[in-house]
Design a protein around this motif. Structure first.
Motif, PDB file in Angstrom:
ATOM      1  N   VAL A   1       0.818  -1.212   0.000  1.00 15.76           N
ATOM      2  CA  VAL A   1       0.000   0.000   0.000  1.00 15.76           C
ATOM      3  C   VAL A   1       0.855   1.266   0.000  1.00 15.76           C
ATOM      4  O   VAL A   1       0.775   2.085  -0.909  1.00 15.76           O
ATOM      5  CB  VAL A   1      -0.976   0.019   1.201  1.00 15.76           C
ATOM      6  CG1 VAL A   1      -1.910   1.235   1.108  1.00 15.76           C
ATOM      7  CG2 VAL A   1      -1.783  -1.266   1.270  1.00 15.76           C
ATOM      8  N   ASP A   2       1.683   1.439   1.031  1.00 11.26           N
ATOM      9  CA  ASP A   2       2.423   2.688   1.184  1.00 11.26           C
ATOM     10  C   ASP A   2       3.734   2.429   1.903  1.00 11.26           C
ATOM     11  O   ASP A   2       3.758   2.178   3.110  1.00 11.26           O
ATOM     12  CB  ASP A   2       1.577   3.701   1.966  1.00 11.26           C
ATOM     13  CG  ASP A   2       2.262   5.043   2.141  1.00 11.26           C
ATOM     14  OD1 ASP A   2       3.360   5.234   1.585  1.00 11.26           O
ATOM     15  OD2 ASP A   2       1.699   5.912   2.837  1.00 11.26           O
ATOM     16  N   ALA A   3       4.823   2.504   1.162  1.00 15.32           N
ATOM     17  CA  ALA A   3       6.148   2.241   1.739  1.00 15.32           C
ATOM     18  C   ALA A   3       6.586   3.318   2.710  1.00 15.32           C
ATOM     19  O   ALA A   3       7.522   3.109   3.496  1.00 15.32           O
ATOM     20  CB  ALA A   3       7.175   2.121   0.614  1.00 15.32           C
ATOM     21  N   ASN A   4       5.919   4.467   2.710  1.00 10.21           N
ATOM     22  CA  ASN A   4       6.331   5.593   3.541  1.00 10.21           C
ATOM     23  C   ASN A   4       5.607   5.678   4.871  1.00 10.21           C
ATOM     24  O   ASN A   4       5.713   6.692   5.571  1.00 10.21           O
ATOM     25  CB  ASN A   4       6.126   6.904   2.766  1.00 10.21           C
ATOM     26  CG  ASN A   4       6.969   6.961   1.510  1.00 10.21           C
ATOM     27  OD1 ASN A   4       8.151   6.625   1.535  1.00 10.21           O
ATOM     28  ND2 ASN A   4       6.362   7.367   0.403  1.00 10.21           N
ATOM     29  N   LEU A   5       4.890   4.630   5.238  1.00  9.20           N
ATOM     30  CA  LEU A   5       4.217   4.636   6.535  1.00  9.20           C
ATOM     31  C   LEU A   5       5.253   4.818   7.644  1.00  9.20           C
ATOM     32  O   LEU A   5       6.255   4.094   7.683  1.00  9.20           O
ATOM     33  CB  LEU A   5       3.459   3.318   6.745  1.00  9.20           C
ATOM     34  CG  LEU A   5       2.635   3.216   8.031  1.00  9.20           C
ATOM     35  CD1 LEU A   5       1.374   4.063   7.912  1.00  9.20           C
ATOM     36  CD2 LEU A   5       2.257   1.761   8.316  1.00  9.20           C
ATOM     37  N   PRO A   6       5.045   5.751   8.577  1.00 17.07           N
ATOM     38  CA  PRO A   6       6.029   5.999   9.634  1.00 17.07           C
ATOM     39  C   PRO A   6       6.323   4.760  10.473  1.00 17.07           C
ATOM     40  O   PRO A   6       5.450   3.922  10.705  1.00 17.07           O
ATOM     41  CB  PRO A   6       5.369   7.099  10.475  1.00 17.07           C
ATOM     42  CG  PRO A   6       4.479   7.813   9.512  1.00 17.07           C
ATOM     43  CD  PRO A   6       3.950   6.750   8.591  1.00 17.07           C
ATOM     44  N   GLN A   7       7.566   4.678  10.929  1.00 17.92           N
ATOM     45  CA  GLN A   7       8.000   3.522  11.703  1.00 17.92           C
ATOM     46  C   GLN A   7       7.286   3.413  13.044  1.00 17.92           C
ATOM     47  O   GLN A   7       7.219   2.349  13.641  1.00 17.92           O
ATOM     48  CB  GLN A   7       9.512   3.600  11.935  1.00 17.92           C
ATOM     49  CG  GLN A   7      10.342   3.432  10.669  1.00 17.92           C
ATOM     50  CD  GLN A   7      10.155   2.062  10.045  1.00 17.92           C
ATOM     51  OE1 GLN A   7      10.129   1.048  10.742  1.00 17.92           O
ATOM     52  NE2 GLN A   7      10.013   2.031   8.716  1.00 17.92           N
ATOM     53  N   ALA A   8       6.758   4.523  13.541  1.00 18.43           N
ATOM     54  CA  ALA A   8       6.145   4.522  14.868  1.00 18.43           C
ATOM     55  C   ALA A   8       4.823   3.774  14.933  1.00 18.43           C
ATOM     56  O   ALA A   8       4.321   3.489  16.033  1.00 18.43           O
ATOM     57  CB  ALA A   8       5.935   5.968  15.333  1.00 18.43           C
ATOM     58  N   VAL A   9       4.231   3.439  13.785  1.00 19.81           N
ATOM     59  CA  VAL A   9       2.933   2.759  13.783  1.00 19.81           C
ATOM     60  C   VAL A   9       3.086   1.367  14.386  1.00 19.81           C
ATOM     61  O   VAL A   9       3.950   0.587  13.986  1.00 19.81           O
ATOM     62  CB  VAL A   9       2.364   2.669  12.357  1.00 19.81           C
ATOM     63  CG1 VAL A   9       1.033   1.906  12.354  1.00 19.81           C
ATOM     64  CG2 VAL A   9       2.177   4.064  11.768  1.00 19.81           C
ATOM     65  N   LEU A  10       2.234   1.044  15.337  1.00 19.88           N
ATOM     66  CA  LEU A  10       2.297  -0.246  16.030  1.00 19.88           C
ATOM     67  C   LEU A  10       1.618  -1.330  15.217  1.00 19.88           C
ATOM     68  O   LEU A  10       0.489  -1.154  14.750  1.00 19.88           O
ATOM     69  CB  LEU A  10       1.620  -0.128  17.404  1.00 19.88           C
ATOM     70  CG  LEU A  10       1.553  -1.405  18.252  1.00 19.88           C
ATOM     71  CD1 LEU A  10       2.956  -1.830  18.682  1.00 19.88           C
ATOM     72  CD2 LEU A  10       0.656  -1.196  19.470  1.00 19.88           C
ATOM     73  N   ASP A  11       2.283  -2.461  15.057  1.00 24.77           N
ATOM     74  CA  ASP A  11       1.696  -3.613  14.373  1.00 24.77           C
ATOM     75  C   ASP A  11       0.803  -4.366  15.346  1.00 24.77           C
ATOM     76  O   ASP A  11       1.244  -4.758  16.432  1.00 24.77           O
ATOM     77  CB  ASP A  11       2.798  -4.527  13.846  1.00 24.77           C
ATOM     78  CG  ASP A  11       2.284  -5.565  12.852  1.00 24.77           C
ATOM     79  OD1 ASP A  11       1.241  -6.186  13.129  1.00 24.77           O
ATOM     80  OD2 ASP A  11       2.929  -5.755  11.816  1.00 24.77           O
ATOM     81  N   ILE A  12      -0.449  -4.577  14.977  1.00 23.18           N
ATOM     82  CA  ILE A  12      -1.400  -5.233  15.876  1.00 23.18           C
ATOM     83  C   ILE A  12      -1.818  -6.605  15.357  1.00 23.18           C
ATOM     84  O   ILE A  12      -2.913  -7.089  15.621  1.00 23.18           O
ATOM     85  CB  ILE A  12      -2.645  -4.353  16.113  1.00 23.18           C
ATOM     86  CG1 ILE A  12      -3.284  -3.889  14.792  1.00 23.18           C
ATOM     87  CG2 ILE A  12      -2.281  -3.140  16.960  1.00 23.18           C
ATOM     88  CD1 ILE A  12      -4.584  -3.127  14.970  1.00 23.18           C
ATOM     89  N   GLY A  13      -0.916  -7.264  14.622  1.00 25.37           N
ATOM     90  CA  GLY A  13      -1.174  -8.641  14.220  1.00 25.37           C
ATOM     91  C   GLY A  13      -1.863  -8.757  12.876  1.00 25.37           C
ATOM     92  O   GLY A  13      -1.734  -7.896  12.010  1.00 25.37           O
ATOM     93  N   LEU A  14      -2.622  -9.834  12.717  1.00 26.27           N
ATOM     94  CA  LEU A  14      -3.251 -10.142  11.437  1.00 26.27           C
ATOM     95  C   LEU A  14      -4.546  -9.361  11.247  1.00 26.27           C
ATOM     96  O   LEU A  14      -5.272  -9.095  12.207  1.00 26.27           O
ATOM     97  CB  LEU A  14      -3.549 -11.639  11.344  1.00 26.27           C
ATOM     98  CG  LEU A  14      -2.355 -12.584  11.474  1.00 26.27           C
ATOM     99  CD1 LEU A  14      -2.839 -14.028  11.464  1.00 26.27           C
ATOM    100  CD2 LEU A  14      -1.348 -12.344  10.361  1.00 26.27           C
ATOM    101  N   ARG A  15      -4.858  -9.075   9.986  1.00 26.42           N
ATOM    102  CA  ARG A  15      -6.142  -8.414   9.706  1.00 26.42           C
ATOM    103  C   ARG A  15      -7.311  -9.311  10.079  1.00 26.42           C
ATOM    104  O   ARG A  15      -8.341  -8.835  10.560  1.00 26.42           O
ATOM    105  CB  ARG A  15      -6.216  -8.042   8.220  1.00 26.42           C
ATOM    106  CG  ARG A  15      -5.417  -6.814   7.858  1.00 26.42           C
ATOM    107  CD  ARG A  15      -5.358  -6.605   6.360  1.00 26.42           C
ATOM    108  NE  ARG A  15      -4.553  -7.635   5.720  1.00 26.42           N
ATOM    109  CZ  ARG A  15      -4.696  -8.019   4.468  1.00 26.42           C
ATOM    110  NH1 ARG A  15      -5.647  -7.496   3.712  1.00 26.42           N
ATOM    111  NH2 ARG A  15      -3.908  -8.935   3.949  1.00 26.42           N
ATOM    112  N   ILE A  16      -7.161 -10.612   9.847  1.00 26.99           N
ATOM    113  CA  ILE A  16      -8.274 -11.513  10.153  1.00 26.99           C
ATOM    114  C   ILE A  16      -8.346 -11.874  11.633  1.00 26.99           C
ATOM    115  O   ILE A  16      -9.348 -12.399  12.091  1.00 26.99           O
ATOM    116  CB  ILE A  16      -8.182 -12.804   9.317  1.00 26.99           C
ATOM    117  CG1 ILE A  16      -6.868 -13.537   9.605  1.00 26.99           C
ATOM    118  CG2 ILE A  16      -8.343 -12.497   7.842  1.00 26.99           C
ATOM    119  CD1 ILE A  16      -6.777 -14.892   8.942  1.00 26.99           C
ATOM    120  N   GLU A  17      -7.294 -11.570  12.391  1.00 24.49           N
ATOM    121  CA  GLU A  17      -7.280 -11.893  13.820  1.00 24.49           C
ATOM    122  C   GLU A  17      -6.397 -10.897  14.560  1.00 24.49           C
ATOM    123  O   GLU A  17      -5.276 -11.208  14.967  1.00 24.49           O
ATOM    124  CB  GLU A  17      -6.767 -13.318  14.050  1.00 24.49           C
ATOM    125  CG  GLU A  17      -7.014 -13.837  15.444  1.00 24.49           C
ATOM    126  CD  GLU A  17      -6.603 -15.292  15.598  1.00 24.49           C
ATOM    127  OE1 GLU A  17      -6.679 -15.801  16.726  1.00 24.49           O
ATOM    128  OE2 GLU A  17      -6.215 -15.923  14.585  1.00 24.49           O
TER     129      GLU A  17
END
Length: 303
Positions: free
Chosen positions: A75-91
């Motif tokens: 989608v967007d390679a420029n998403l800031p590094q500070a965004v927290l990954d919250i796992g899978l979209r389906i779970e």
């Protein structure tokens, strides 16, 4: 030309490509919009990539997002590094969502099963680009406007909509001598199968605005695509075929070595092009990116 319905084949990469796509349901118990405080945007966790890119377009970086690595890749390679990954979209990981301390959680209607649990963390609002009402493009504009209202970014939303209109006019300007020429919009799944995007896809409006013709005459499923074999996009002899999104390296190598692929008319005659970074289930930013990329493709080729 053979026609397949979107459910006619089970494709191994289909789930990976489509991810979690919303069914047309509304979340129960969603609360009102969260107004921005002191001129700053609220902290928003986005469980849908199309909503995430729409927030970014408004100048609001989501505090949390599922599958951050794939989002940056697709989608967007420029998403800031500070965004927290919250796992899978389906779970999604609810503990991670809670750690991100959102003021608002935005989702597509496919998260109806998680509504109550998400609502314990923060107010939840559901937005649908792909549903049975309206077109994906018009819905995407409406969703962007509503997100602007929810985050105190009304002016940014209006400015973005104006930019979309300017870009559409630019596409129409370079397409003037190609009126009515056919284009197939596809996403390659594997060495034999593609998703072909029909008249109810997110990208139909930009094609029509440019006076170009979608060579696939059928609407497809709720998200605007049908699964077909390569022979499904050979019916229009002069059509340009544009692949939307990245082709995985393994599949690309298979195509390079494939006698079937290299024998296809649009390959042999050089009528195949690619837009390598594009989320076909996205929001208005994806439609804008498609419009910009298609403008550049048309500038450099003769159909």
């Amino acid at each position: 030309m053979r026609r397949y319905t979107s459910g006619a084949k089970k494709i191994s990469r289909r789930a990976a490509l489509t991810g979690l796509i919303a069914a047309p349901y509304l979340l129960a118990g969603q609360r009102g919009a969260i107004a921005a405080n002191s001129g700053s945007a609220p902290r928003v966790a986005a469980l849908d990539w199309g909503l995430a890119e729409s927030l970014v377009a408004l100048g609001v970086t989501p505090v949390a997002l599922p599958e951050v690595y794939n989002y940056r890749r697709l989608v967007d390679a420029n998403l800031p590094q500070a965004v927290l990954d919250i796992g899978l979209r389906i779970e999604p990981n609810f503990e991670a969502i809670q750690r991100s301390a959102p003021d608002l959680i935005v989702v597509n209607p496919g998260y109806v099963a998680f509504a109550e649990k998400l609502g314990r963390v923060a107010p939840v609002k559901s937005y649908a680009v792909f549903d049975v009402h309206g077109t994906p493009f018009s819905n995407a504009g409406r969703v962007l406007t509503e997100l602007g209202l929810a985050t105190g970014r009304e002016a940014e939303a209006k400015a973005y909509l104006r930019q979309v209109e300017i870009t559409l006019k630019g596409l129409a300007a370079v397409s003037g001598n190609l009126q009515g020429r056919p284009i197939y919009l596809v996403t390659i799944i594997d060495e034999r199968h593609i998703m072909v995007h029909g008249s109810n896809s997110l990208f139909q409006h930009p094609l029509q605005a440019a006076g170009l013709r979608n060579a696939w005459n059928w609407p497809g499923n709720l998200w605007g695509y049908s699964n077909v074999g390569f022979d499904g996009v050979t019916g229009e002899a002069e059509a340009l075929v544009i692949n939307l999104g990245p082709i995985p390296p393994r599949v690309q190598q298979g195509l390079t070595d494939s006698q079937l692929w290299n024998s296809l008319p649009f390959v042999r005659t050089g009528r195949f092009r690619e837009i390598p970074a594009l989320w076909t289930f996205g929001g208005l930013p994806s439609a804008l990116r498609f419009t910009t990329e298609l403008t550049e493709i048309i500038r450099t080729i003769e159909l």
